[in-house]
Each structure stands twice: as C-alpha cells, then as structure tokens.
Design a protein around this motif. Structure first.
Motif, short mmCIF file in Angstrom:
data_model
loop_
_atom_site.label_atom_id
_atom_site.label_comp_id
_atom_site.label_asym_id
_atom_site.label_seq_id
_atom_site.Cartn_x
_atom_site.Cartn_y
_atom_site.Cartn_z
N ALA A 246 0.82 -1.22 0.00
CA ALA A 246 0.00 0.00 0.00
C ALA A 246 0.85 1.26 0.00
N TRP A 247 2.10 1.18 0.46
CA TRP A 247 2.93 2.37 0.59
C TRP A 247 3.62 2.77 -0.71
N VAL A 248 3.58 1.90 -1.74
CA VAL A 248 4.26 2.23 -3.00
C VAL A 248 3.52 3.35 -3.74
N TYR A 249 2.20 3.28 -3.78
CA TYR A 249 1.41 4.28 -4.52
C TYR A 249 1.65 5.70 -4.01
N PRO A 250 1.54 5.99 -2.69
CA PRO A 250 1.77 7.37 -2.25
C PRO A 250 3.19 7.86 -2.52
N ILE A 251 4.19 6.97 -2.39
CA ILE A 251 5.56 7.39 -2.69
C ILE A 251 5.68 7.78 -4.16
N ALA A 252 5.08 6.97 -5.04
CA ALA A 252 5.14 7.26 -6.47
C ALA A 252 4.44 8.59 -6.79
N VAL A 253 3.28 8.81 -6.16
CA VAL A 253 2.52 10.04 -6.42
C VAL A 253 3.28 11.26 -5.91
N TRP A 254 3.84 11.17 -4.70
CA TRP A 254 4.57 12.30 -4.13
C TRP A 254 5.84 12.62 -4.92
N SER A 255 6.41 11.60 -5.57
CA SER A 255 7.70 11.80 -6.22
C SER A 255 7.61 12.70 -7.45
N LEU A 256 6.46 12.73 -8.14
CA LEU A 256 6.40 13.43 -9.42
C LEU A 256 6.57 14.94 -9.29
N PRO A 257 5.79 15.64 -8.42
CA PRO A 257 6.03 17.09 -8.30
C PRO A 257 7.45 17.41 -7.85
N ILE A 258 7.98 16.58 -6.95
CA ILE A 258 9.36 16.81 -6.48
C ILE A 258 10.34 16.63 -7.64
N PHE A 259 10.16 15.58 -8.44
CA PHE A 259 11.02 15.35 -9.60
C PHE A 259 10.99 16.54 -10.55
N ILE A 260 9.80 17.02 -10.86
CA ILE A 260 9.65 18.11 -11.83
C ILE A 260 10.40 19.36 -11.38
N PHE A 261 10.20 19.74 -10.12
CA PHE A 261 10.81 20.99 -9.66
C PHE A 261 12.27 20.81 -9.25
N LEU A 262 12.73 19.56 -9.15
CA LEU A 262 14.16 19.32 -8.94
C LEU A 262 14.93 19.48 -10.25
N CYS A 263 14.34 19.02 -11.35
CA CYS A 263 15.10 19.01 -12.60
C CYS A 263 14.95 20.29 -13.41
N ILE A 264 13.95 21.12 -13.12
CA ILE A 264 13.75 22.36 -13.89
C ILE A 264 14.95 23.32 -13.75
N PRO A 265 15.49 23.56 -12.53
CA PRO A 265 16.62 24.51 -12.44
C PRO A 265 17.81 24.13 -13.33
N ALA A 266 18.10 22.85 -13.47
CA ALA A 266 19.22 22.44 -14.33
C ALA A 266 18.95 22.80 -15.78
N GLY A 267 17.71 22.61 -16.22
CA GLY A 267 17.36 22.96 -17.60
C GLY A 267 17.42 24.45 -17.85
N VAL A 268 16.93 25.24 -16.89
CA VAL A 268 16.96 26.69 -17.03
C VAL A 268 18.39 27.21 -16.99
N ARG A 269 19.18 26.70 -16.08
CA ARG A 269 20.57 27.16 -15.96
C ARG A 269 21.38 26.83 -17.21
N ALA A 270 21.07 25.68 -17.84
CA ALA A 270 21.77 25.28 -19.06
C ALA A 270 21.26 26.03 -20.28
N GLY A 271 20.12 26.72 -20.14
CA GLY A 271 19.58 27.48 -21.26
C GLY A 271 18.89 26.62 -22.31
#
Length: 631
Positions: free
Chosen positions: A49-74
């Motif tokens: 039962a604990w896999v689903y909430p971890i997967a759901v929580w991970s997506l917004p965190i993933f998105i906002f973790l990887c955006i700064p690298a893309g912006v900084r690289a232009g």
C-alpha cells in the motif's frame, strides 16, 4: 564582486546539477519500488500500500528538482522564427527581456508555494491522505526550496547575459528593426495592449497576448504560465492568482502522468546502453533481401525504438547516429537517407509509449492505455507506408547496395543479440494490452529492464557515478518539457475559467459548420504552428481548447488524439522549421536543405495516412475496443 558572483554561480550550478541527478535517481528508486510491487502482486496476489503514495509524491518533487538544471543550461524551447533574423546584439537583449518575464512568473509561483502551500500546511498541520499523520509541509517545502534556487539561477543567467550585451562584442546591424531601443519598447507596448484587450474580449485578448509573448522569443513554458497569471489577475485580481500553487501541485500529483518521465528516463538509458545498434543490425540482416533493405531496416528500427522511447526527436537522433553512415556507405541517396530517418522518427508520436498520448490522456482525462492501443495500428500502417516508399524509390533509382552473404545462421545470431532490446517493446505493449500492468507500471518496469540489460551488456558501467550521470542527463532533458507542462496547466486553468472552449464550440454550432470543416481548420492550424513550434508545446497549448470542442461536436476522443499526433508528426518534418529535419542535419553534419529535398514524398504519405484513418475510423478504435478500453 566578480569573484563573489562567480562563486555563487558555481554553487548554483552544482546544486542544479545535483538536483537533476537526484531527480533521476528518485525516478529509478520509484521504478524499482513499482516493479517490485508488480512482481509481488503477480506472484503472491497482494500489493504494498505504501508504493502508490511514494510514487505520487515523487512526481512534483522530480519536476521541480530538474527544472533549475534545464533553465541554468539554457535549454529553453522557444519560438525564434522572428528574433533569429535580428542582429545578435538585439537578440541578446530580447532574450534578457524574455528571461525577465520568466523570472516574474517564477517569483510569483514561489511566493504562493511558500505562503499558500508550505505556510498553510504548517499552520493547519495538514497531513497526508495516504499515510495518516504524515505532515505535508516538508514535501511542499522541497518544491519551494528548488523554486527559490531556480530564481537565483535565473538571476545569475540574466546577469551573465546583460554583461555579454554590455561588453559590446556582439554584432550590430543597420536598420530600425535591428535596433534594441525600438524592438524592446515595441514588445512591451504590445504586451500591455494584449493585456488591456483581454479585459474587453478575453478570448481574443488571450490569443493575441500569447502570440506576442511567444513570437517575442519568451520561452514557451514561461509564455504560457505568464499569460495564465495575467488572465487570472484580470479575472479576479490577486485573490484569483492565490490558489494557483495548490492547483499546480494537485494536478502534478498524478500517478498516471508519472509514466512520462519514466519513459524519458528509459529512453535515456536505452540510448546510453546502445541497444538501438543491436536492433538496426537485426533488422538489416533480416530485411537484406528487399530492394533498399537497409533503408527499410532504418524505418523498422525507428518503429522498435519508438515502442520504448516515445519521443519523435529522440528516435530520429538515436537512429540517425548509426543508420546514416550505414546507408551512405552502401550508396543510398543522401536526400532519401536523411528524409527516411527524419520521417521515421515521427513514428515515435504514434507507436506507444508516445509522450504526446501521455499528455493527451492526462490533460483530457482519457485512458492513457486506450490511447496507446489506439495509436498502435495506425503507427504500424504508417511504418508500412514508409517502408513501401523506400523500396519503390530504391528500386526505381538503383542507388543502393544490397547486403550479400547473409546466412540464416547470421540472421539467427543477430536475433539472439537483439533479443534483450526486443524485450522492451514486448514489455510495454504486451504488458498493457494483456492487462498485466498499467502504462505507468509498464514505464517503471521498462526503466528497470533497460538498466539491467545495459549493466549486463556493459553499455552502462555498474558504478554509482555512471548511473547518476545517466539519470542526471535524462532529468535535464525532461526539465524544460516539464516546465512547459507547468505553464500549460496555468494557462488551462484560466482558459477553463473564461469558458473559452465552450464559447468557440457554441460559435461553431451556431455557424452551422460541418465536422469535416472543423477538422480541416484544426489540421491547417497544426501545420502552421508546427512550422515554428515544438510538438509537445503545440499539444499542450491546443488541447485545453480543442478537446472540449471535439466533445461538443460529438467526435471520437480516441480518434482525435491520434489525429492530433499525426498532424504533429507532419509538422515535425515540414519546412521551413521541421524539427526532425534539423536534428538529422545536425547528426549528419550536412545542410538542412539536403534533408528537405527528400522529405516531400513522406509529407504526402502522412497526409494520405491521415485521410485514411479519418475516413475509416475503426483503424484507430478497433484495438482499444478489443482490449476492453472502449465499451
């Protein structure tokens, strides 16, 4: 002062890169957990039962973790069809203005994340709906912290761009249109006029404001988001803007949408592991007896890779690296070679797991599995069209060299070598069709499978640094795509508030327009947009408007999804922009004109294909209905 700025910039760079790597590793961990859950469910009949909430929580965190690298690289996706014609010095200042608009958007979003998400969750002691008692404010804070880093990264990039502009090393040109003191005020005046027009006629004002922002070179994600915030402000003032952070987080906290970054990560692992070379060798050996057999093998390889990567541009680039030298060395015409692979890349839009189908299913609340099944047969039909044309063209011109001396033993050996790579499409398509797992689970299993195969075949060294590099590279690529998603969600919210789709649909009904006329108009618009815009941006921009119209007019939603993807495929190979053509020109280190010279027959094939499945819609709906996705 210069040393301080350099030190800060280096620190932000390090944090951005670490964030991208951390985001990729997070996705790998989630993929492992979901794969474990699928295995346990299939073998023992229960789930964690604990896999689903971890997967759901991970997506917004993933998105906002990887955006700064893309912006900084232009690595922005922008509409530069106009600004690239200006003097470099003027382009530099316009880029600075676009970054300022983007900074304004990020500052507003960051403020609302800290105030309305982190602060409110902390004050009200908000807890998870999945895990009782687990506080939500730390999860919101992770997003807010990386948005804050994004602000710093953007400011430092703007400082660097302004320093480059002021040093005077950039080329200047004569003429009023090349003068920044004319262009910049003109852009600002047009933005203000578009915003004012929105107060009078929201639908027209929104469209004009968006066109001004995009054609001014503002990155697509920034343009969509800023237009949405301006619309929200005029709709209900600051109070209407306040909930946007919660709306964004709620939309992004989606288990179904998780499959998109997973498929992108799987594609990155696949490319690094060089599994595409094995597929091409296998197809070449088995199709050598055909006229133009190696060219047909390139088309088939595009289809096989499309069944694992899901990105048109990525498929074209990956296949081009090993297929172009092989084709040219065997006497194939350059225009045919280049155009075959450029158009073959478009199969990545139709053959599952298409990224566009994920966008469509998620934003339009349609089954992603049904969209995958709907695109499979049309994708295979288009592949057959392309293969037949390659055979016909080679037989007519005679410009090809047939591979000789291929024995059945060699064919069987190439099959054995390619079996691990061929397992990818079987996992994705077979698993979804059979109901063993959902599209998101298929994506997670594919990531784990590609990692295992790459480790075993030593395509990726079994070292933490190597895994981190692959994860960071895939996450950096995903960063800008994901920010377009964020901007599109903001825009979609204001479009829904203003009831723009309903207004357009009512106008079409009152005008007495037939469905085929609406379809033609949409198709023409997609072709025009494709001349200056990337495929994902086109879809995210039009889906909130077009989809409600098609529903009102009684069109089949699965057919429309395939229709949209097919036209995006046409736009990716249509001059003057045709993104796939530029990718192939870059891979081949040749002029894009050489690609365009051979592309027109494939454009014609695409149009014939679209007419075929529009006239005979069961080509799209039969398989998802057979699989039980459509009642």
């Amino acid at each position: 002062m210069k040393r301080v700025l350099t030190a800060v910039a280096n620190g932000i760079d390090s944090v951005s890169k670490s964030g991208a790597s951390l985001a990729g590793i997070l996705m790998i961990v989630v993929a492992l957990l979901v794969t474990l859950d699928v295995f346990v469910r299939g073998v023992f009949g229960f789930s964690f039962a604990w896999v689903y909430p971890i997967a759901v929580w991970s997506l917004p965190i993933f998105i906002f973790l990887c955006i700064p690298a893309g912006v900084r690289a232009g690595t922005h996706i922008r509409v530069d069809i106009l600004i690239r014609r200006l003097a470099p010095r003027t382009q530099s200042l316009i880029t600075f203005v676009g970054e300022f608009f983007g900074l304004l958007l990020i500052v507003i979003l960051t403020y609302f994340f800290w105030d309305n998400m982190v602060g409110t969750a902390y004050r009200l002691e908000e807890t998870s709906s999945h895990w009782a008692g687990f506080p939500m404010w730390p999860l919101y804070a992770i997003v807010a912290v990386f948005l804050t880093f994004l602000i710093i990264a953007m400011v430092l990039r703007m400082v660097r761009d302004m320093r480059e502009y002021l040093t005077g090393g950039l080329e200047e040109r004569e003429g009023l249109i090349h003068q920044s003191h004319f262009i910049i005020p003109l852009i600002l005046v047009l933005v203000v006029l578009g915003a004012l027009l929105y107060t009078v006629q929201p639908m027209i004002g929104l469209l004009i404001l968006l066109m001004i922002l995009l054609f001014s070179g503002v990155p697509v994600g920034f343009g969509l988001g800023l237009m949405g915030l301006i619309g929200l402000y005029f709709y209900g003032g600051f109070d209407a803007m306040a909930p946007i952070a919660a709306i964004l987080y709620g939309k992004l906290e989606s288990y179904e949408f998780l499959c998109l970054p997973m498929f992108m990560l799987g594609g990155g692992i696949l490319a690094r592991g060089k599994l595409g070379d094995q597929l091409f060798g296998f197809a070449s050996n088995w199709l050598n007896w055909l006229p133009g057999g190696v060219g047909v093998a390139a088309v088939v390889t595009c289809a096989l890779l499309a069944a694992m990567i899901g990105s048109s541009v990525a498929v074209a680039a990956a296949v081009g690296m090993f297929a172009i030298p092989a084709l040219l060395s065997r006497g194939y015409d350059k225009p045919l070679t280049y155009s075959t692979i450029a158009s073959g890349g478009a199969l990545g839009l139709l053959i599952p797991p298409s990224a566009i189908f994920v966008f469509y299913g998620w934003m339009c609340h349609q089954s992603i599995g049904a969209m995958f099944m709907a695109g499979l047969i049309p994708g295979l039909v288009l592949m057959a069209f392309m293969a037949i044309y390659v055979i016909f063209s080679c037989k007519r011109s005679g410009h090809y060299e047939r591979i000789t001396g291929i024995t059945w033993g060699m064919r069987l050996r190439s099959l054995l070598v390619a079996l691990p790579a061929l397992g990818g499409p079987v996992i994705v398509i077979g698993g979804i069709y059979s109901g063993i797992f959902t599209p998101t689970e298929a994506a997670c299993v594919l990531v784990v499978y590609c990692l295992m195969v790459s480790f075993i075949q030593k395509g990726i060294p079994l070292r933490p640094r190597a895994v981190s590099d692959v994860a960071g590279s895939a996450s950096g690529l995903a960063g800008m795509i994901m920010f377009i998603v964020v901007g599109a969600l903001v825009m979609a919210h204001v479009v829904a508030l203003e009831q723009i789709p309903q207004t357009l649909a009512n106008w079409i009904v009152e005008a007495g327009m037939a469905n085929w006329m609406v379809i033609v108009m949409m198709g023409v618009l997609y072709i025009i947009m494709g001349m200056f815009m990337e495929g994902a941006a086109m879809c995210l921009l039009t889906m909130p408007i077009f989809f409600p119209i098609t529903v009102t007019l009684g069109m089949d939603p699965w057919w429309f999804g395939v229709f949209m993807c097919a036209f995006v495929g046409v736009s990716l190979i249509t001059p003057p922009v045709g993104l796939n053509c530029f990718v192939i020109a870059g891979v081949a280190r040749d002029s894009v004109g050489a690609v365009f010279r051979g592309i027109w027959p494939f454009v014609l094939l695409e149009f014939i294909f679209i007419i075929l499945f529009t006239v005979w819609q069961p080509l799209v709906t039969w398989l998802p209905r057979l699989a039980g996705f459509i009642p």
